[in-house]
Enzyme design. Structure first.
Site, PDB file in Angstrom:
ATOM      1  N   HIS A   1       5.097 -47.412 -50.340  1.00 13.47           N
ATOM      2  CA  HIS A   1       4.853 -48.292 -51.807  1.00 13.47           C
ATOM      3  C   HIS A   1       4.986 -48.145 -53.274  1.00 13.47           C
ATOM      4  CE1 HIS A   1       2.496 -48.651 -47.894  1.00 13.47           C
ATOM      5  NE2 HIS A   1       2.751 -49.740 -48.334  1.00 13.47           N
TER       6      HIS A   1
ATOM      7  N   ASP B   1       6.475 -51.697 -51.158  1.00  7.72           N
ATOM      8  CA  ASP B   1       5.630 -53.422 -50.526  1.00  7.72           C
ATOM      9  C   ASP B   1       5.202 -52.852 -51.815  1.00  7.72           C
ATOM     10  OD1 ASP B   1       6.661 -53.238 -48.233  1.00  7.72           O
ATOM     11  OD2 ASP B   1       4.838 -52.353 -46.734  1.00  7.72           O
TER      12      ASP B   1
END
Length: 705
Positions: A235, A81
């Site tokens: 992430h 992400d």
């Protein structure tokens, strides 16, 4: 044929300001500075429907009914992400490529627009991209129009950067299915109705908290002994992702030997490819967004750097002005030697429609303690009012009136010089009043044969009201502090038309008062400096002048001054490469004027707009502290300058307000002057309407310390 003054460029300036504003807002929006509130978890969250909360991490709403999907056995979908990030995303891609693995990157649209090459690399290496909104907004709390805008902008960014749209979407701040709240589910439903497959996760590593590589790996490998597949949330942006990079390497190293495969979500779920090719029109629209976003990002960086450079230069200038003012005071504040004899003076007053104050000017010149012989020559330059009649009606001894057709101020001064008898010529504007000791102090420095001209100390007489106070502050802090510095550096650019003394021989040597620029006083002073003669500043030679009483009149005056100064700078540009006194003058004075009176004011509108943007949309503490510090420094310098001039410091209360109207007017004058010069237009003289400040009672001298 020369053109008149330009008008249409104000429209271009307005459009340029509008474009700059739009780009700043776009950059602010893209980085979460505009419109986004911090994430607030509800005190009593309402869960999503049980069929979703107890289902798999991938929710397909095709047909209006949610279908939860789970990963096949021994299949891992590594999802990342918040990227792409120019530092960490390439490192993660390198790990995936080394191991023949693929992942799914839920990209923030603004980051896609800023890193189009990196976006294309993600897809080129067999990975896939999903939407993570354009600014990482919380879709659970955002209104429906904002959520739709966020997703649409992300699709356009993908179209512009890589020529694709995506079917996948992950909501920011979402996690595992049983953590989904009712507002989040409503946001997911809206996205599903728009054709998105909503992706949650099985294993949230919370790597954004940097818990350590081992902790990230342990969370990702939970229950792997049963051979379950999983969607793993990681992430690739948002901070230091070194632990994430290391964890990805270890996760793959541990699971691949056990038969696990690492693939994209679409392949694992046997869904159609997430990436959909778009039309040429969609690419063009997306390219426009990408180009605007990248321009906005670069512009913000440039303006931030310019803001810092401009601030540093202004602080440096302020410090230098104070240092040179102190040096100047130590040099000149010594008991002057009384001259053995005082030279004959001729005071020349060019007058065009000066009926409001010419009588007070002439009387003040005659009311003097100057011990030598002197005469006053009033040159009426074709006035259409009663200027000449008033001078004749005074019938004062020592005053001569010369009438001539209108030819401009330089021609009037040269005509007066031609009929003058004195060795020293004092040039005085027709709206100026001298104090009784002004002539004596003004001529004093000319006892030094190296001095060719002397600048007096001009003060604003009509300083009542806010505009008058602003001009009074500018004269004392700006002009006079500058002149002290120029005196010390021996590069004075201007002896003001209101009060200046010149050797007759020096004036003749440089060809008299020049008529080919609108700032004849600046042009003349520069010529004298280049000739090798010194031009000095005498603070005790005080002249009171009537300043413009309206913003319109002030604009006309400063426009002429600025345009004329630039004309003079261009005319004397050769001094930058010359040697001796001329080269010293050019490199010191012209460089200073170019930086602080032309270049920085040209960029000032953009800098002000950037500061306003930071104040409104970013953390306002920084801009406020910088502004307060700058105003405090200016106030301290102003207090020192007023003290040097024997003035009260009370008007300094108006200094902070000067930053909001007066300053903007001054740099718009520079913008107008530069455009006029670039277009080759001819600027008229712009006469100033006098209000008769000196028509009754002359102003009192400055208070003594």
């Amino acid at each position: 044929m020369r053109r008149g003054e330009p008008r249409g460029h104000w429209i271009l300036l307005l459009l340029g300001g509008l474009a700059l504003t739009v780009l700043l807002l776009l950059d602010g929006y893209a980085h979460g500075a505009v419109g986004e509130a911090p994430r607030k978890d509800p005190a009593h969250p309402v869960p999503a429907p049980s069929r979703v909360a107890s289902g798999g991490p991938v929710v397909n709403l095709a047909g209006g009914t949610p279908h939860s999907l789970r990963m096949p056995a021994k299949t891992i979908a590594l999802t990342f992400d918040d990227g792409p990030d120019p530092k960490w995303t390439p490192r993660i891609l390198d790990v995936l490529r080394r191991h023949g693995a693929h992942g799914t990157f839920f990209a923030v649209g603004a980051h896609v627009a800023e890193n189009p090459g990196l976006t294309r690399r993600i897809l080129r290496e067999g990975n896939e991209i999903g939407s993570h909104t354009y600014t990482h907004v919380d879709l659970a709390t955002a209104p429906a129009w904002r959520a739709r805008l966020e997703l649409d902008l992300t699709q356009r960014a993908l179209a512009g950067a890589a020529g694709v749209h995506t079917r996948l979407m992950r909501m920011p701040y979402s996690s595992v299915p049983d953590g989904l709240t009712a507002p989040e589910w409503r946001a997911a439903e809206r996205a599903g109705k728009d054709g998105y497959v909503v992706v949650l996760t099985d294993r949230d590593t919370e790597d954004w908290q940097r818990p350590g590589t081992e902790k990230i790996v342990a969370t990702a490998l939970a229950a792997d002994e049963r051979g379950q597949g999983a969607v793993v949330m990681l992430h690739d942006a948002g901070g230091d992702r070194a632990q994430t990079v290391a964890a990805v390497e270890q996760i793959i190293d541990r699971l691949q030997p056990r038969g696990y495969r690492f693939t994209t979500l679409s392949q694992a779920m046997r869904m159609p490819a997430a990436d959909i090719a778009v039309s040429g029109r969609e690419k063009a629209i997306g390219w426009t967004l990408v180009a605007a976003q990248r321009t906005a990002s670069a512009l913000t960086g440039w303006l931030g750097a310019l803001f810092g450079v401009a601030g540093a230069l202004y602080v440096l200038r302020l410090v230098l002005l104070l240092v040179f003012a102190h040096v100047h005071v130590r040099r000149v504040r010594k008991p002057p030697a009384r001259p053995a004899s005082y030279p004959d003076l001729s005071v020349i007053v060019p007058a065009y429609n000066e009926e409001a104050g010419i009588a007070a000017t002439v009387r003040s010149l005659l009311d003097t303690d100057y011990p030598g012989a002197f005469e006053v020559i009033v040159v009426d330059d074709g006035s259409s009012d009663r200027t000449a009649a008033i001078v004749e009606g005074l019938a004062l001894p020592g005053v001569r009136l010369l009438r001539k057709p209108n030819g401009g101020k330089p021609s009037a001064l040269n005509a007066g010089a031609a009929m003058a008898r004195g060795e020293i010529l004092v040039l005085v504007d027709g709206d100026t009043v001298f104090q009784r000791d002004t002539l004596r102090h003004l001529v004093g420095p000319l006892a030094d044969p190296r001095v060719g001209a002397v600048s007096g100390n001009t003060k604003v007489a009509n300083r009542g009201g806010l505009l008058g106070r602003w001009q009074h502050i500018e004269y004392v802090i700006g002009f006079n502090l500058d002149r002290r510095m120029f005196d010390v550096l021996q590069c004075m650019p201007t002896v003001p038309g209101a009060i200046g003394a010149f050797r007759r021989s020096v004036l003749a040597r440089v060809g008299g008062v020049p008529a080919d620029t609108l700032a004849e006083d600046t042009d003349l002073t520069m010529a004298i400096c280049r000739s090798g003669h010194r031009v000095v500043y005498e603070e005790k030679a005080i002249a009171w002048t009537e300043a413009p009483s309206s913003l319109r009149q002030l604009w006309r005056q400063r426009y002429r001054w600025c345009y004329g100064t630039m004309q003079a700078m261009w005319k004397h540009r050769r001094s930058l490469v010359e040697r001796g006194a001329s080269g010293r003058f050019g490199r010191r004075c012209l460089t200073y004027l170019a930086v602080f009176q032309v270049v920085l004011p040209l960029f000032a509108p953009a800098v002000d707009l950037f500061a306003l943007f930071g104040l409104v949309f970013l953390n306002p503490v920084g801009p406020i502290l910088l502004w307060a510090g700058f105003v405090a420094a200016q106030t301290a310098a102003g207090a020192y300058a007023l003290w040097l001039d024997g003035e009260r410091v009370r008007p300094l209360w108006a200094l902070p307000l000067q930053q909001f109207v007066y300053r903007q007017l001054m740099y718009l004058v520079v913008v107008q002057s530069v455009v006029t010069a670039l277009l080759g237009s001819r600027l008229g003289w712009h006469t100033i309407r006098r209000t008769g400040t000196f028509s009754d009672v002359p102003p009192q001298p400055a208070s003594a310390r």
